[in-house]
Design a protein around this motif. Structure first.
Motif, short mmCIF file in Angstrom:
data_model
loop_
_atom_site.label_atom_id
_atom_site.label_comp_id
_atom_site.label_asym_id
_atom_site.label_seq_id
_atom_site.Cartn_x
_atom_site.Cartn_y
_atom_site.Cartn_z
N ILE A 46 37.36 33.92 31.95
CA ILE A 46 36.61 32.66 32.09
C ILE A 46 36.98 31.96 33.39
O ILE A 46 36.10 31.50 34.13
CB ILE A 46 36.87 31.74 30.87
CG1 ILE A 46 36.19 32.33 29.63
CG2 ILE A 46 36.36 30.32 31.14
CD1 ILE A 46 36.57 31.66 28.32
N ASN A 47 38.26 31.89 33.70
CA ASN A 47 38.70 31.22 34.93
C ASN A 47 38.20 31.94 36.18
O ASN A 47 37.80 31.30 37.15
CB ASN A 47 40.21 31.06 34.95
CG ASN A 47 40.67 29.98 33.99
OD1 ASN A 47 39.94 29.02 33.72
ND2 ASN A 47 41.88 30.14 33.45
N ASN A 48 38.24 33.27 36.15
CA ASN A 48 37.72 34.03 37.30
C ASN A 48 36.22 33.79 37.49
O ASN A 48 35.74 33.62 38.61
CB ASN A 48 37.98 35.53 37.12
CG ASN A 48 39.42 35.89 37.33
OD1 ASN A 48 40.20 35.13 37.90
ND2 ASN A 48 39.81 37.06 36.84
N GLN A 49 35.49 33.77 36.37
CA GLN A 49 34.05 33.54 36.44
C GLN A 49 33.76 32.12 36.92
O GLN A 49 32.86 31.90 37.73
CB GLN A 49 33.41 33.80 35.08
CG GLN A 49 31.91 33.92 35.12
CD GLN A 49 31.44 35.18 35.84
OE1 GLN A 49 32.13 36.19 35.92
NE2 GLN A 49 30.24 35.13 36.37
N ARG A 50 34.54 31.16 36.44
CA ARG A 50 34.38 29.77 36.86
C ARG A 50 34.59 29.64 38.37
O ARG A 50 33.81 28.99 39.07
CB ARG A 50 35.36 28.86 36.11
CG ARG A 50 35.20 27.39 36.45
CD ARG A 50 36.21 26.52 35.70
NE ARG A 50 35.91 26.50 34.27
CZ ARG A 50 36.72 26.98 33.32
NH1 ARG A 50 37.89 27.51 33.62
NH2 ARG A 50 36.37 26.92 32.05
#
Length: 168
Positions: free
Chosen positions: A114-118
């Motif tokens: 999720i953090n990488n995608q964000r």
């Protein structure tokens, strides 16, 4: 790219470089620059399938050029394209598949995904905002395209928050 080229040829016959210039004028910096070779390859394929017809124009002191115009078959194809709705929501979202399948593999953590995608979405958003700042406000089409992409990214960021709340 085939159908946008047909749409430009429905307006008036043109050769490849004129089509490239028309796309760039219409969509501005919001649309990725097309390779002229890709345009000519597409025109050649469309000619072979009967969507366009080309004719050589002999020019004195300049290289000859091939001018393309839309055929009746091309007009029918274009009419069909305009009548059909475009794709809707991404139900088969690759990121979501990763997010759901990762825990069973022990190879990726959902919060990290999720953090990488964000971060990726935020970088895209910064790039679009930078593009919008440099865009001529007179170019309504380009501005609308950028604005639509920004709104989609903002919705995707909201959705990531929801995924984080539910899954982690």
């Amino acid at each position: 790219m085939r159908l946008p080229l047909l749409a430009l040829l429905a307006k008036e016959p043109a050769y490849g470089y004129e089509i490239k210039q028309s796309l760039e004028r219409t969509f501005g910096a919001a649309y990725p620059q097309l390779n002229i070779g890709q345009i000519y390859v597409t025109l050649t394929r469309m000619e072979k399938t009967g969507l366009v017809c080309g004719r050589e124009i002999v020019q004195a002191r300049k290289p000859d050029k091939r001018v393309y115009e839309i055929t009746e078959t091309g007009r029918q194809e274009l009419t069909k394209w305009f009548a059909e709705p475009t794709e809707g929501p991404r139900v088969r979202d690759e990121f979501f598949m990763k997010l759901v399948l990762a825990p069973d593999t022990d190879l990726a953590d959902q919060l990290t995904l999720i953090n990488n995608q964000r971060r990726h979405y935020l970088n895209l958003l910064r790039g679009l905002n930078h593009l919008a700042a440099g865009e001529d406000r007179e170019s309504r089409v380009s501005h609308l395209l950028i604005e639509g992409a920004v709104l989609h990214l903002q919705a995707d960021l909201d959705w990531l928050e929801r995924c984080q709340e539910e899954l982690t």
